[in-house]
Design an enzyme around this catalytic site. Structure first.
Site, PDB file in Angstrom:
ATOM      1  N   ARG A   1     -29.769 -21.472 -14.445  1.00  0.00           N
ATOM      2  CA  ARG A   1     -28.546 -22.572 -12.881  1.00  0.00           C
ATOM      3  C   ARG A   1     -27.951 -21.261 -12.596  1.00  0.00           C
ATOM      4  O   ARG A   1     -27.083 -21.856 -11.786  1.00  0.00           O
ATOM      5  CB  ARG A   1     -27.931 -22.859 -14.117  1.00  0.00           C
ATOM      6  CG  ARG A   1     -28.660 -24.474 -14.626  1.00  0.00           C
ATOM      7  CD  ARG A   1     -28.129 -25.495 -15.657  1.00  0.00           C
ATOM      8  NE  ARG A   1     -28.788 -25.022 -17.099  1.00  0.00           N
ATOM      9  CZ  ARG A   1     -27.774 -25.368 -17.879  1.00  0.00           C
ATOM     10  NH1 ARG A   1     -27.449 -26.419 -17.887  1.00  0.00           N
ATOM     11  NH2 ARG A   1     -27.728 -25.075 -19.498  1.00  0.00           N
ATOM     12  N   GLN A   2     -27.688 -20.138 -13.222  1.00  0.00           N
ATOM     13  CA  GLN A   2     -27.476 -18.644 -12.687  1.00  0.00           C
ATOM     14  C   GLN A   2     -28.442 -18.294 -11.698  1.00  0.00           C
ATOM     15  O   GLN A   2     -28.846 -17.347 -11.538  1.00  0.00           O
ATOM     16  CB  GLN A   2     -26.789 -17.922 -13.369  1.00  0.00           C
ATOM     17  CG  GLN A   2     -26.064 -16.957 -13.309  1.00  0.00           C
ATOM     18  CD  GLN A   2     -24.302 -16.862 -13.436  1.00  0.00           C
ATOM     19  OE1 GLN A   2     -24.084 -17.784 -13.616  1.00  0.00           O
ATOM     20  NE2 GLN A   2     -23.740 -16.249 -11.954  1.00  0.00           N
TER      21      GLN A   2
ATOM     22  N   ARG B   1     -18.140 -30.892 -11.870  1.00  0.00           N
ATOM     23  CA  ARG B   1     -18.294 -30.912 -12.895  1.00  0.00           C
ATOM     24  C   ARG B   1     -16.490 -30.145 -12.872  1.00  0.00           C
ATOM     25  O   ARG B   1     -16.782 -28.945 -12.246  1.00  0.00           O
ATOM     26  CB  ARG B   1     -19.207 -29.266 -13.072  1.00  0.00           C
ATOM     27  CG  ARG B   1     -19.122 -28.444 -14.690  1.00  0.00           C
ATOM     28  CD  ARG B   1     -20.208 -27.627 -14.262  1.00  0.00           C
ATOM     29  NE  ARG B   1     -22.008 -28.717 -14.650  1.00  0.00           N
ATOM     30  CZ  ARG B   1     -22.281 -29.029 -15.881  1.00  0.00           C
ATOM     31  NH1 ARG B   1     -20.813 -28.944 -17.227  1.00  0.00           N
ATOM     32  NH2 ARG B   1     -22.852 -29.607 -16.553  1.00  0.00           N
TER      33      ARG B   1
ATOM     34  N   ASP C   1     -36.362  -4.109 -38.952  1.00  0.00           N
ATOM     35  CA  ASP C   1     -34.587  -3.642 -37.890  1.00  0.00           C
ATOM     36  C   ASP C   1     -34.928  -5.226 -37.485  1.00  0.00           C
ATOM     37  O   ASP C   1     -33.508  -5.388 -36.903  1.00  0.00           O
ATOM     38  CB  ASP C   1     -35.120  -2.653 -37.392  1.00  0.00           C
ATOM     39  CG  ASP C   1     -36.325  -2.793 -36.287  1.00  0.00           C
ATOM     40  OD1 ASP C   1     -37.263  -3.765 -36.391  1.00  0.00           O
ATOM     41  OD2 ASP C   1     -36.469  -1.533 -35.449  1.00  0.00           O
ATOM     42  N   GLY C   2     -35.828  -6.312 -37.610  1.00  0.00           N
ATOM     43  CA  GLY C   2     -35.488  -7.179 -36.634  1.00  0.00           C
ATOM     44  C   GLY C   2     -36.466  -7.417 -35.206  1.00  0.00           C
ATOM     45  O   GLY C   2     -36.466  -8.561 -34.753  1.00  0.00           O
ATOM     46  N   GLU C   3     -36.766  -6.043 -34.574  1.00  0.00           N
ATOM     47  CA  GLU C   3     -37.499  -5.941 -33.573  1.00  0.00           C
ATOM     48  C   GLU C   3     -38.955  -6.800 -33.700  1.00  0.00           C
ATOM     49  O   GLU C   3     -39.416  -7.009 -35.123  1.00  0.00           O
ATOM     50  CB  GLU C   3     -37.886  -5.100 -33.330  1.00  0.00           C
ATOM     51  CG  GLU C   3     -36.760  -3.981 -32.660  1.00  0.00           C
ATOM     52  CD  GLU C   3     -37.251  -2.553 -32.790  1.00  0.00           C
ATOM     53  OE1 GLU C   3     -38.252  -2.217 -32.726  1.00  0.00           O
ATOM     54  OE2 GLU C   3     -36.879  -2.006 -31.593  1.00  0.00           O
TER      55      GLU C   3
ATOM     56  N   ASP D   1     -25.889 -37.366 -10.000  1.00  0.00           N
ATOM     57  CA  ASP D   1     -25.108 -36.604  -9.397  1.00  0.00           C
ATOM     58  C   ASP D   1     -26.748 -36.724  -7.830  1.00  0.00           C
ATOM     59  O   ASP D   1     -27.385 -36.898  -8.461  1.00  0.00           O
ATOM     60  CB  ASP D   1     -24.237 -35.034  -9.366  1.00  0.00           C
ATOM     61  CG  ASP D   1     -26.000 -34.408 -10.417  1.00  0.00           C
ATOM     62  OD1 ASP D   1     -27.271 -34.650  -9.964  1.00  0.00           O
ATOM     63  OD2 ASP D   1     -25.797 -33.178 -11.798  1.00  0.00           O
TER      64      ASP D   1
ATOM     65  N   HIS E   1     -34.497 -25.823 -12.212  1.00  0.00           N
ATOM     66  CA  HIS E   1     -33.340 -26.279 -11.380  1.00  0.00           C
ATOM     67  C   HIS E   1     -32.916 -26.395  -9.580  1.00  0.00           C
ATOM     68  O   HIS E   1     -32.833 -27.382 -10.034  1.00  0.00           O
ATOM     69  CB  HIS E   1     -32.276 -24.891 -11.916  1.00  0.00           C
ATOM     70  CG  HIS E   1     -30.206 -25.624 -11.812  1.00  0.00           C
ATOM     71  ND1 HIS E   1     -30.506 -26.652 -11.765  1.00  0.00           N
ATOM     72  CD2 HIS E   1     -29.786 -25.007 -11.263  1.00  0.00           C
ATOM     73  CE1 HIS E   1     -29.140 -26.939 -11.631  1.00  0.00           C
ATOM     74  NE2 HIS E   1     -28.965 -26.041 -11.284  1.00  0.00           N
TER      75      HIS E   1
ATOM     76  N   LYS F   1     -20.843 -36.437  -9.105  1.00  0.00           N
ATOM     77  CA  LYS F   1     -20.043 -35.947 -10.279  1.00  0.00           C
ATOM     78  C   LYS F   1     -19.673 -34.993 -10.399  1.00  0.00           C
ATOM     79  O   LYS F   1     -19.823 -33.643  -8.876  1.00  0.00           O
ATOM     80  CB  LYS F   1     -22.020 -35.103 -11.487  1.00  0.00           C
ATOM     81  CG  LYS F   1     -21.270 -34.478 -12.422  1.00  0.00           C
ATOM     82  CD  LYS F   1     -22.814 -34.224 -13.296  1.00  0.00           C
ATOM     83  CE  LYS F   1     -22.767 -32.898 -13.006  1.00  0.00           C
ATOM     84  NZ  LYS F   1     -23.931 -32.453 -13.589  1.00  0.00           N
TER      85      LYS F   1
HETATM   86  C1  R5P Z   1     -26.860 -30.341 -13.315  1.00  0.00           C
HETATM   87  O1  R5P Z   1     -27.219 -29.380 -12.256  1.00  0.00           O
HETATM   88  C2  R5P Z   1     -28.084 -30.707 -14.552  1.00  0.00           C
HETATM   89  O2  R5P Z   1     -29.279 -31.577 -13.414  1.00  0.00           O
HETATM   90  C3  R5P Z   1     -27.552 -31.134 -15.304  1.00  0.00           C
HETATM   91  O3  R5P Z   1     -26.857 -32.501 -14.814  1.00  0.00           O
HETATM   92  C4  R5P Z   1     -26.817 -30.288 -15.927  1.00  0.00           C
HETATM   93  O4  R5P Z   1     -27.545 -29.209 -16.630  1.00  0.00           O
HETATM   94  C5  R5P Z   1     -26.625 -30.980 -17.339  1.00  0.00           C
HETATM   95  O5  R5P Z   1     -26.105 -30.587 -18.281  1.00  0.00           O
HETATM   96  P1  R5P Z   1     -24.592 -31.016 -19.352  1.00  0.00           P
HETATM   97  O6  R5P Z   1     -26.187 -31.547 -20.846  1.00  0.00           O
HETATM   98  O7  R5P Z   1     -24.209 -29.521 -20.188  1.00  0.00           O
HETATM   99  O8  R5P Z   1     -23.879 -31.916 -19.262  1.00  0.00           O
END
Ligand code: R5P
Length: 282
Positions: free
Chosen positions: A86-87, A183, A34-36, A158, A119, A181
């Site tokens: 990152r979240q 975003r 089943d993919g598990e 950045d 991160h 930078k």
């Molecule tokens: C951001 O805070 C990280 O340090 C990277 O700069 C970022 O995750 C890079 O993402 P992407 O390659 O999608 O621009």
């Protein structure tokens, strides 16, 4: 002590085992009809280093299964690349703190956790156990030295990566600086005008993650417009989502290198000795 890795972190796990001069555990991975996912581990030691980057959901499930299979052994968990980091906070109502959810899921039964260029260091507090973040800045510095570039300028894309770039630059006594930078969306960023003098210089942009490549492609374009002789990109975690490698090469970046925290064709240096030193040092 023995080392075991999920499928996608086999090579790095093997290199860590070599550095620690210990054996690897034979782990076999397969799937039910089943993919598990299913796995079976061989003979464990009293202590086991479990290695797995959370680069996708399958990797996360394999890590959870491996940790469970290693019950009875003292487990050190190495998460070379921690996806979802990152979240790291709730940006809008109703969102999860994904980094916390992943950290909480992976902590039970684990003695110590090691991450690599996470991160944000604050995420360590989400693990319910001792957690330490390691930095590949010295390894990236050593890699750049091996590139044999003439007095490179080490640039962060950045402000958030400025300290990391300075740590990399310290290895060779090179100059370092950072760009500004903003975003715009998931794969689009805007760079403030480049005020640093890059004319005729070889620039190495360093970052923790290359995901869509939007950050580095935009930075490189600006630097080449300003007369940089050559632009190279070196990162810790090469996610390379949605054709990012080609995107970077298409704007004229001469070389793109990443570590093996995510194993891929651009993994040109290893995180193994840094991780092994972290494990030994604790
Ligand atoms: C951001 O805070 C990280 O340090 C990277 O700069 C970022 O995750 C890079 O993402 P992407 O390659 O999608 O621009």
């Amino acid at each position: 002590m023995k080392v075991v890795g999920i499928e996608a972190s086999q090579v790095l796990a093997g290199r860590i085992a070599e550095q620690l001069r210990v054996e690897m555990v034979d782990a076999r991975f397969s799937r039910f009809p089943d993919g598990e996912q299913y796995l079976q581990v061989g003979e464990l030691g009293d202590e086991t280093v479990v290695v797995g980057s959370v680069a996708d959901s399958d990797a996360l499930v394999q890590l959870l299964l491996l940790i469970d299979a290693c019950e009875g052994s003292e487990i050190d968990l190495v998460i070379p690349y921690m996806g979802y980091a990152r979240q790291d906070r709730r940006f809008q109502r109703g969102e999860p703190v994904s980094a916390r959810a992943i950290a909480r899921a992976l902590s039970p039964g684990v003695r110590r956790v090691f991450t690599v260029n996470l991160h944000k260091e604050a995420i360590l507090a989400y693990f319910g156990t001792t957690a330490r973040n390691l930095s590949l800045a010295p390894d990236i510095g050593a890699y750049i030295r091996g590139m044999d570039t003439d007095n490179p300028l080490i640039l962060a894309p950045d402000r958030g990566a400025a300290a990391f770039a300075a740590d990399v630059a310290a290895v060779g006594g090179w100059d370092s600086d950072y760009l500004q930078k903003v975003r715009i969306s998931g794969d689009e960023v805007r760079m403030q005008p480049v005020t640093i003098d890059v004319a005729s210089r070889t620039v190495v942009i360093v970052d923790d993650i290359i995901s869509t490549g939007g950050t580095l492609a935009t930075a490189a374009t600006k630097l080449l417009e300003k007369g940089a002789r050559a632009v190279h990109a070196v990162c810790v975690h090469g996610v390379f989502a949605g054709g990012a490698y080609g995107r970077l090469k298409s704007v004229g970046i001469e070389s793109v290198a990443a570590s093996d925290t995510i194993e891929c064709g651009s993994s040109l240096f290893s995180a193994a000795s840094c991780i092994a030193a972290g494990i030994r040092g604790c």
